[in-house]
Design a protein around this motif. Sequence first.
Motif, PDB file in Angstrom:
ATOM      1  N   ALA A   1     -35.422 -10.092  77.475  1.00  0.00           N
ATOM      2  CA  ALA A   1     -36.379 -11.184  77.287  1.00  0.00           C
ATOM      3  C   ALA A   1     -37.622 -10.737  76.526  1.00  0.00           C
ATOM      4  N   LYS A   2     -37.922  -9.430  76.557  1.00  0.00           N
ATOM      5  CA  LYS A   2     -39.162  -8.946  75.938  1.00  0.00           C
ATOM      6  C   LYS A   2     -39.008  -8.632  74.457  1.00  0.00           C
ATOM      7  N   CYS A   3     -37.902  -7.979  74.080  1.00  0.00           N
ATOM      8  CA  CYS A   3     -37.780  -7.563  72.676  1.00  0.00           C
ATOM      9  C   CYS A   3     -36.595  -8.207  71.957  1.00  0.00           C
ATOM     10  N   GLY A   4     -35.736  -8.918  72.689  1.00  0.00           N
ATOM     11  CA  GLY A   4     -34.625  -9.612  72.056  1.00  0.00           C
ATOM     12  C   GLY A   4     -33.412  -8.748  71.760  1.00  0.00           C
ATOM     13  N   ARG A   5     -33.441  -7.451  72.134  1.00  0.00           N
ATOM     14  CA  ARG A   5     -32.287  -6.585  71.893  1.00  0.00           C
ATOM     15  C   ARG A   5     -31.225  -6.799  72.970  1.00  0.00           C
TER      16      ARG A   5
END
Length: 527
Positions: free
Chosen positions: A325-329
């Motif tokens: 959720a934080k970096c999309g990886r």
Amino acid sequence: MERYAMYLRKSRADLDAEAHGEGETLARHKAALLALAKRLNLTVSEIYQEIVSGETIAARPMMQQLLQEVSEGKWTGVIVMEVERLARGDTMDQGFVSQTFKYSGTKIITPLKIYDPSNEFDEEYFEFGLFMSRREYVTTNRRLQRGRAASAREGKFVGSIAPFGYKRKKIENDKGYTLEIVPEQAEIIKMIFDFYVNGTDVNGEHKRLGFQAIARKLNELKIPPIRHDYWQKESIKDIITNPTYAGMIRWGYRKVKKTVTPQGKKTSRPITLDDNCIIAKGLHEAIIPKDIFDRAQEFLAEQPSPPVGYKSEIKNPLCSLVICAKCGRKMVLRRGTDKKPDYIVCHARSCTVVSTPLYLVEDRVLNILKQWANDYEVISKNMDLQFGANIADYTTVSENLQQELNVLERQQRTIYDLVERGLYTDEEFKKRITEIKQRIENAKNGLKKLGLDREIVERRKKAIEEFAPKVEHILEIYSTRTSAAAKNEILKEVLERVVYDKEKSGALKGCSADDFTLIAYPKLPKL
């Protein structure tokens, strides 16, 4: 109303001409084609300018968009310098281009000839032009590859991007390029080899560092990475195994390999260490002494080989589904140690999301699917109301558009009657008929779009009606699947993605390992 698109793309011959100072190709072609359109009284509504070079249609995004619009019948014709600019790849691409223009009835306008796909002679001429273009491309490419191999054997650098630690430099009084050392980057390369061959102090003990430890060390030292936002062990391995740093030139190490699958063409770049791989003494200065480089290769050879296919084997049932959720990886699997369970983690060093044991995330995903199945009856009723309203809206708008179209077509017939009776001048007629035709075309396009939108809505309603039974079936058979790959395959039938977030570790006082959030997105047709 006739509409035309223009397509511009450079060829290899254009690049060579530009190198000899003949000016920017696309600008010259654009001016020539605009003059052609003006002479033929053609309205150019869109100009597609390919800024990347690619052998296949898959590598040319502007060509993909153009062909999509041609297949939809959007264009009366496409203006291009030569038919060869449309497709110079393999016969599959050429056949696709030819059939797309033929079935849509789209003309191809060039300065030398106008190709009408409905004319069998023009069709043959067009296909023959593509065939000869492909022959020319294969011959040119073969000659180019032989030239590159010969340059590599002479010690020249034939790549387009210099390895980290070097920059490309034109050879004086000769063709081709060599490499020139970038001092600040070269120091980092020397440090990497020193860590790997000689080691460094770690907690009061002198140790040789592996790839992961070197990457961690460089990140701790805040040394700018080659790419991404942090150093990775793969980058370290590429540096350690690259003979360029020892003053050598390597060519053909990872040639492009093409394969055809039921899903289409695929390309890969496997490591090649056979006779086709060229390793020669380079013209450039080495950063690493030969003896240090050889010692590094000896240490590398002592490492045990990974099991065959270990990278391609799926060990995580949630592979490619869970997104940070934080970096999309995409979250990845990490094996547990000392009897600890496997867990999923975001591999980005800069990301602060906390990892969680895999079995907890897997259980939560299955519980979400169970909830979807239980709530299906309520969801279905709400969806019936929503889709019923959507269909009613589409029907009302469609009827209104059809009525408008009928009125416009009657007006068009009236205009023709008035001009025949001499009540309109030629200028008035042209102005009125152009306006009416444009409004008729807008109405027809609106009806067509409404039809497509309604089809998507109905397809989505059907998918939702079939979704709950599919979820229930997956829940029934999930535990019977013994491999992670099989579980992953069936989960992907109903899940688009699962967004994962976690702020605090379960090891902290007052925190629980299952204190994380998941937002699951079902796989349904988009509206």
